[in-house]
Each structure stands twice: as structure tokens, then as C-alpha cells.
Design a protein around this motif. Structure first.
Motif, PDB file in Angstrom:
ATOM      1  N   LEU A  63     -10.783  15.872  11.382  1.00 29.06           N
ATOM      2  CA  LEU A  63     -11.911  15.501  10.513  1.00 29.06           C
ATOM      3  C   LEU A  63     -13.227  15.664  11.273  1.00 29.06           C
ATOM      4  CD1 LEU A  63     -12.946  14.248   7.831  1.00 29.06           C
ATOM      5  CD2 LEU A  63     -12.531  11.999   8.812  1.00 29.06           C
ATOM      6  N   GLU A  64     -13.215  15.263  12.521  1.00 30.29           N
ATOM      7  CA  GLU A  64     -14.423  15.374  13.340  1.00 30.29           C
ATOM      8  C   GLU A  64     -14.839  16.837  13.505  1.00 30.29           C
ATOM      9  OE1 GLU A  64     -14.394  13.064  16.940  1.00 30.29           O
ATOM     10  OE2 GLU A  64     -16.574  12.975  16.739  1.00 30.29           O
ATOM     11  N   LYS A  65     -13.841  17.736  13.542  1.00 30.61           N
ATOM     12  CA  LYS A  65     -14.126  19.173  13.718  1.00 30.61           C
ATOM     13  C   LYS A  65     -14.332  19.892  12.382  1.00 30.61           C
ATOM     14  CE  LYS A  65     -10.508  19.949  16.264  1.00 30.61           C
ATOM     15  NZ  LYS A  65      -9.427  20.351  17.150  1.00 30.61           N
ATOM     16  N   ASN A  66     -14.463  19.130  11.293  1.00 26.70           N
ATOM     17  CA  ASN A  66     -14.641  19.725   9.959  1.00 26.70           C
ATOM     18  C   ASN A  66     -13.458  20.620   9.602  1.00 26.70           C
ATOM     19  OD1 ASN A  66     -15.801  20.377   7.509  1.00 26.70           O
ATOM     20  ND2 ASN A  66     -17.359  21.762   8.367  1.00 26.70           N
ATOM     21  N   ASP A  67     -12.273  20.195   9.984  1.00 25.30           N
ATOM     22  CA  ASP A  67     -11.060  20.970   9.740  1.00 25.30           C
ATOM     23  C   ASP A  67     -10.131  20.198   8.802  1.00 25.30           C
ATOM     24  OD1 ASP A  67      -8.831  22.630   9.889  1.00 25.30           O
ATOM     25  OD2 ASP A  67      -8.202  21.860  11.843  1.00 25.30           O
ATOM     26  N   ILE A 101       0.849  -1.197   0.000  1.00 28.49           N
ATOM     27  CA  ILE A 101       0.000   0.000   0.000  1.00 28.49           C
ATOM     28  C   ILE A 101       0.885   1.246   0.000  1.00 28.49           C
ATOM     29  CG2 ILE A 101      -1.789   1.250   1.251  1.00 28.49           C
ATOM     30  CD1 ILE A 101      -2.782  -1.460   2.297  1.00 28.49           C
ATOM     31  N   LEU A 102       0.609   2.127  -0.961  1.00 24.51           N
ATOM     32  CA  LEU A 102       1.345   3.398  -1.054  1.00 24.51           C
ATOM     33  C   LEU A 102       0.595   4.487  -0.295  1.00 24.51           C
ATOM     34  CD1 LEU A 102       2.152   3.291  -4.885  1.00 24.51           C
ATOM     35  CD2 LEU A 102       3.735   2.794  -3.006  1.00 24.51           C
ATOM     36  N   TYR A 103      -0.696   4.614  -0.565  1.00 27.17           N
ATOM     37  CA  TYR A 103      -1.500   5.689   0.024  1.00 27.17           C
ATOM     38  C   TYR A 103      -2.875   5.150   0.416  1.00 27.17           C
ATOM     39  CZ  TYR A 103       2.009   8.498  -2.325  1.00 27.17           C
ATOM     40  OH  TYR A 103       3.199   9.025  -2.747  1.00 27.17           O
ATOM     41  N   CYS A 104      -3.413   5.714   1.497  1.00 28.40           N
ATOM     42  CA  CYS A 104      -4.791   5.372   1.872  1.00 28.40           C
ATOM     43  C   CYS A 104      -5.474   6.619   2.422  1.00 28.40           C
ATOM     44  CB  CYS A 104      -4.803   4.240   2.903  1.00 28.40           C
ATOM     45  SG  CYS A 104      -6.479   3.664   3.278  1.00 28.40           S
ATOM     46  N   GLY A 105      -6.622   6.968   1.847  1.00 24.89           N
ATOM     47  CA  GLY A 105      -7.374   8.152   2.274  1.00 24.89           C
ATOM     48  C   GLY A 105      -8.133   7.894   3.565  1.00 24.89           C
ATOM     49  N   ILE A 106      -8.478   8.983   4.260  1.00 26.08           N
ATOM     50  CA  ILE A 106      -9.308   8.883   5.473  1.00 26.08           C
ATOM     51  C   ILE A 106     -10.691   9.437   5.136  1.00 26.08           C
ATOM     52  CG2 ILE A 106      -9.598   9.509   7.893  1.00 26.08           C
ATOM     53  CD1 ILE A 106      -6.614   9.983   8.094  1.00 26.08           C
ATOM     54  N   CYS A 107     -11.667   8.529   5.089  1.00 22.11           N
ATOM     55  CA  CYS A 107     -13.055   8.884   4.773  1.00 22.11           C
ATOM     56  C   CYS A 107     -13.801   9.103   6.087  1.00 22.11           C
ATOM     57  CB  CYS A 107     -13.665   7.721   4.000  1.00 22.11           C
ATOM     58  SG  CYS A 107     -15.419   7.869   3.642  1.00 22.11           S
ATOM     59  N   HIS A 108     -14.851   9.933   6.046  1.00 23.00           N
ATOM     60  CA  HIS A 108     -15.622  10.123   7.272  1.00 23.00           C
ATOM     61  C   HIS A 108     -16.253   8.807   7.738  1.00 23.00           C
ATOM     62  CE1 HIS A 108     -17.266  13.450   9.888  1.00 23.00           C
ATOM     63  NE2 HIS A 108     -17.852  12.375  10.366  1.00 23.00           N
ATOM     64  N   SER A 109     -16.476   7.859   6.813  1.00 20.27           N
ATOM     65  CA  SER A 109     -16.999   6.550   7.223  1.00 20.27           C
ATOM     66  C   SER A 109     -16.017   5.843   8.154  1.00 20.27           C
ATOM     67  CB  SER A 109     -17.266   5.659   6.008  1.00 20.27           C
ATOM     68  OG  SER A 109     -18.264   6.221   5.208  1.00 20.27           O
ATOM     69  N   ASP A 110     -14.711   6.056   7.946  1.00 22.12           N
ATOM     70  CA  ASP A 110     -13.725   5.478   8.873  1.00 22.12           C
ATOM     71  C   ASP A 110     -13.944   6.022  10.285  1.00 22.12           C
ATOM     72  OD1 ASP A 110     -12.384   4.007   6.840  1.00 22.12           O
ATOM     73  OD2 ASP A 110     -11.282   5.818   6.259  1.00 22.12           O
ATOM     74  N   LEU A 111     -14.236   7.320  10.346  1.00 20.28           N
ATOM     75  CA  LEU A 111     -14.486   7.947  11.652  1.00 20.28           C
ATOM     76  C   LEU A 111     -15.773   7.391  12.277  1.00 20.28           C
ATOM     77  CD1 LEU A 111     -13.664  10.160  13.683  1.00 20.28           C
ATOM     78  CD2 LEU A 111     -14.783  11.834  12.209  1.00 20.28           C
ATOM     79  N   HIS A 112     -16.849   7.280  11.452  1.00 19.21           N
ATOM     80  CA  HIS A 112     -18.095   6.671  11.960  1.00 19.21           C
ATOM     81  C   HIS A 112     -17.814   5.270  12.506  1.00 19.21           C
ATOM     82  CE1 HIS A 112     -20.879   9.700  10.435  1.00 19.21           C
ATOM     83  NE2 HIS A 112     -20.647   9.448   9.161  1.00 19.21           N
ATOM     84  N   GLN A 113     -17.028   4.487  11.755  1.00 20.42           N
ATOM     85  CA  GLN A 113     -16.768   3.097  12.151  1.00 20.42           C
ATOM     86  C   GLN A 113     -15.951   3.035  13.441  1.00 20.42           C
ATOM     87  OE1 GLN A 113     -17.835   0.265  10.835  1.00 20.42           O
ATOM     88  NE2 GLN A 113     -17.908   0.367   8.617  1.00 20.42           N
ATOM     89  N   VAL A 114     -14.928   3.891  13.525  1.00 19.87           N
ATOM     90  CA  VAL A 114     -14.080   3.887  14.712  1.00 19.87           C
ATOM     91  C   VAL A 114     -14.913   4.234  15.949  1.00 19.87           C
ATOM     92  CG1 VAL A 114     -12.204   5.175  15.826  1.00 19.87           C
ATOM     93  CG2 VAL A 114     -11.911   4.281  13.516  1.00 19.87           C
ATOM     94  N   LYS A 115     -15.872   5.172  15.767  1.00 24.16           N
ATOM     95  CA  LYS A 115     -16.723   5.590  16.896  1.00 24.16           C
ATOM     96  C   LYS A 115     -17.923   4.664  17.095  1.00 24.16           C
ATOM     97  CE  LYS A 115     -17.827   9.743  15.669  1.00 24.16           C
ATOM     98  NZ  LYS A 115     -18.379  11.094  15.685  1.00 24.16           N
ATOM     99  N   ASN A 116     -18.049   3.644  16.244  1.00 25.74           N
ATOM    100  CA  ASN A 116     -19.198   2.719  16.296  1.00 25.74           C
ATOM    101  C   ASN A 116     -20.533   3.450  16.114  1.00 25.74           C
ATOM    102  OD1 ASN A 116     -20.459   0.245  16.402  1.00 25.74           O
ATOM    103  ND2 ASN A 116     -20.492   0.142  18.640  1.00 25.74           N
ATOM    104  N   ASP A 117     -20.566   4.470  15.250  1.00 29.04           N
ATOM    105  CA  ASP A 117     -21.802   5.219  14.986  1.00 29.04           C
ATOM    106  C   ASP A 117     -22.913   4.333  14.433  1.00 29.04           C
ATOM    107  OD1 ASP A 117     -20.900   7.644  15.826  1.00 29.04           O
ATOM    108  OD2 ASP A 117     -20.505   8.465  13.824  1.00 29.04           O
ATOM    109  N   PHE A 118     -22.545   3.261  13.720  1.00 27.83           N
ATOM    110  CA  PHE A 118     -23.568   2.416  13.091  1.00 27.83           C
ATOM    111  C   PHE A 118     -23.883   1.183  13.938  1.00 27.83           C
ATOM    112  CE2 PHE A 118     -21.067   4.027   9.240  1.00 27.83           C
ATOM    113  CZ  PHE A 118     -21.790   5.211   9.174  1.00 27.83           C
TER     114      PHE A 118
END
Ligand code: NAP
Ligand code: ZN
Length: 332
Positions: A315-319, A17-34
Motif C-alpha cells: 500500500l505504501e508503494k502504491n501497489d 468480524i468477517l472482513y476488514c479493509g485496509i485504508c491508507h489512514s490505517d497506514l498513516h496511523q501505524v506510522k504516526n503520520d498525524f
């Protein structure tokens, strides 16, 4: 932590792996939003890498080629949805296998995503990116790109259509570029004054500060397709009222709580409220080819692996302007 990737099977592609983006879904998943997160978790589903080995039956990748993986890494391949190239809606017993936090059809256990050094994926679910793209900036296309391309194409964004993009984050800023390249008139709706100023640079024809009712009123009943990428709870009714007759608001953002819709905001104007979920493998390749042809990539902040916690907080702070991408070579 150390994770094991599976040994190559005949139809597998293995890559660094060279690069991997951070999507807001990653943040939802880490926080167990779903409510479906399993730990330990290795997120990351906007993955670009270079092939290090291929299985004996692989024909379209060789060692040294670029390879990319998005959200979907497996599906049943035989159900009506898979036959329509809609693997994200796989109707097989196990559904589609996602690149992480998903039941692993091959090894058992849970899949681990792209914030890691290597990946192994079936050839059929591995995508091609051309050498001449800025690879770090192309990584976000693997989720953000397809998630906005698919509904824009499905609902006919193009010449003569007014397309509104709500929420200018990772998905939204790529959506501006794709909708414009499709030929639509693009209007941005943002809660961030600085993004109103930046919208023209991103390619929007017009930009609206959505917290200002006067600016919103100007677009009442004017928008044909409104793509809502907002990640948090928000009032969709004020956006439904922007739709023209037969207009359609497509939700792709995933606020954790249900949204309320006033009946009169949809019955008036025969408006539709709909949704869309990533896109199939063939369409993801089509999107990558479209973006290559039109020179579309994301605006990124490239970070080291040891900056990832700070990136998630920002990302959580929209920054973020507009997508964090991790340089995975910094993990070793
Ligand atoms: P992002 O970069 O954080 O962008 C979200 C944008 O929403 C922000 O930039 C902001 O735009 C707006 N926003 C955030 N909080 C808000 C609030 N409280 N009220 C109003 N607006 C707010 O996230 P992303 O990576 O683009 O993802 C967006 C959403 O799509 C997430 O929920 C993600 O999980 C989801 N997603 C869905 C799919 C799918 O297949 N359906 C695929 C990928 C991601 P402004 O500053 O312009 O207002
Ligand atoms: Zn994503």
C-alpha cells in the motif's frame, strides 16, 4: 495480542468480524503520520461481520444478521453537530469516538479496531449491509465509500457536472463509480499509466496522466468538482487550475505536511478549496443503500491475516488494485 471486548450493555451489538479493509489512514496511523497514535494499536475501520449477541434494548439487529462498522462508534448525541447527523464533527467535550486509537467512552482506555475477531458497538452506530452484496468487496464502503459519497453529494455531483477524481487508490476508484452513478461526467487524474488504461473499466468517461502537462492543459478550467484523494504531498495548484468558474477542489486525502496554495489559483474563477471528513451515520447507511441499488463495491485483493505486513508495504508503494481486505476468519 489478546484484547478484551466489553460485556454487552442493553444498547450494544456484538458481532464476529468477517472482513476488514485496509485504508491508507490505517497506514498513516501505524506510522504516526498525524502525531496522535497510541500503541499498542489495533487498526481497521472498514468492518463487516455477523451478529453473535445483542443487548436487551436492541431492536434492529438479531443474532445471525449482518452488521457493519466504519470510523465512528460513539459521539455525544446532543451537540448541534450530532443533531445534524454530523457525528464526525461532534462538538462534545470528547468529540466523536472512532473505532480505534480513540478514547473509549464506555470502558476508558483506547478503542481497538477491526483487525480482530469480534467487535461490540452501540446499535445506533452499527450499519446494515444486505446479504446479496459481495461482503468482502463491500467492506471498503464503510470508510472509502462514505468519504467520497458525502462530498460528492454535498457539492452536487450529478447530471451536467464534470467531476474529476485525483488519485485512483481505495477511495478514488470507488469515487469513480459513485460519481458516475450520480450521473456526473467523470474524469480521472492519475500518476500511474496503468490506471489510465484501467479507468474506463472502472467507469470513468475520460482519464488523464497527471504527470503529462499537455494532457492536463486540455482540462484547464473545465472541472466543476475535483475530489483530491492523494495520500502524499503534491502540488494542488496544477489541479486548482483545472477548476471551472465557481469550481471546488475538495481535499479528502490527508498528506502529513501542509499544502501550499497560490492566491491567483483561487481568486481567478472564484474557485473554492475545501475538505471533507468521512460522513455521519445516517449518511453512511444512505451510501450503503445507494451502492446496493447501483451494484457498487470495491475492487479488492483478499488477503490472509498473516499477509498484512506485506499488504501495508505494498500500500505504501502504491501497489494495490485497489483495496486490500483481510479475511478475518484467517486470524483464528
Ligand atoms: P491509497 O489507496 O493509497 O490511494 C492514494 C492514491 O494517491 C494512490 O493510489 C495514488 O493514485 C495517489 N498517490 C499516492 N502517492 C502519491 C504521490 N506521491 N503523488 C501523487 N499521487 C500519489 O489511499 P486511500 O486509502 O484511497 O486514501 C487516500 C487518502 O485519503 C489517505 O491520505 C487517507 O488517509 C485519506 N482518507 C481520508 C478520509 C477523510 O475522511 N478525509 C477518509 C479515508 C481516507 P494514482 O496512482 O492514481 O496517482
Ligand atoms: Zn479509512
Amino acid at each position: 495480542m489478546n484484547i478484551e471486548r466489553r460485556d454487552l450493555r442493553p444498547d450494544d451489538v456484538q458481532f464476529n468480524i468477517l472482513y476488514c479493509g485496509i485504508c491508507h489512514s490505517d497506514l498513516h496511523q501505524v506510522k504516526n503520520d498525524f502525531g496522535a497514535s497510541r500503541y499498542p494499536m489495533v487498526p481497521g475501520h472498514e468492518i463487516v461481520g455477523r451478529v453473535t449477541a445483542v443487548g436487551s434494548a436492541v431492536t434492529s439487529f438479531k443474532v445471525g444478521d449482518l452488521a457493519a462498522v466504519g470510523c465512528i462508534v460513539d459521539s455525544c448525541g446532543t451537540c448541534p453537530a450530532c443533531h445534524r447527523d454530523l457525528e464526525m464533527f461532534c462538538e462534545g467535550v470528547e468529540g466523536s469516538t472512532l473505532s480505534y486509537n480513540s478514547q473509549d467512552r464506555v470502558l476508558g482506555g483506547i478503542t481497538y479496531g477491526g483487525f480482530s475477531q469480534t467487535y461490540v458497538c452501540k446499535e445506533k452506530y452499527t450499519l446494515r449491509v444486505p446479504e446479496n452484496l459481495d461482503l468482502a468487496a463491500a467492506a471498503p464502503l464503510l470508510c472509502a465509500g462514505i468519504t467520497v459519497y458525502s462530498p460528492l453529494k454535498h457539492w452536487g455531483a450529478g447530471a451536467g457536472k464534470v467531476v474529476g477524481i485525483v488519485g485512483i487508490g481505495g477511495l478514488g476508484h470507488v469515487a469513480i463509480r459513485i460519481a458516475k452513478a450520480m450521473g456526473a461526467h467523470v474524469v480521472v487524474f492519475t500518476t500511474s499509466p496503468s490506471k489510465v488504461e484501467d479507468a474506463k473499466r472502472l467507469g470513468a468517461h475520460e482519464a488523464v496522466l497527471s504527470t503529462d502537462p499537455e494532457q492536463m492543459k486540455k482540462f484547464s478550467s473545465k472541472i466543476d468538482i475535483l475530489l483530491d484523494t492523494v495520500s502524499a504531498s503534491h502540488d494542488v495548484n496544477s489541479y486548482l487550475n483545472l477548476l471551472a468558474i465557481d469550481g471546488n477542489l475538495v481535499l479528502v486525502g490527508l498528506p502529513a505536511k501542509p499544502l501550499e496554495i497560490g492566491a491567483f489559483n483561487v481568486v481567478k474563477g472564484r474557485r473554492s478549496f475545501s475538505g471533507s471528513n468521512i460522513g455521519g451515520i445516517a449518511e453512511t447507511q444512505e451510501m450503503l443503500d445507494f451502492c446496493t441499488e447501483h451494484g457498487i463495491v470495491a475492487d479488492i485483493e483478499l488477503i490472509r491475516a498473516d499477509q498484512i505486513n506485506e499488504a501495508f508495504e505494498r500500500l505504501e508503494k502504491n501497489d494495490v488494485r485497489y483495496r486490500f481486505v483481510v479475511d478475518m476468519s484467517t486470524l483464528s
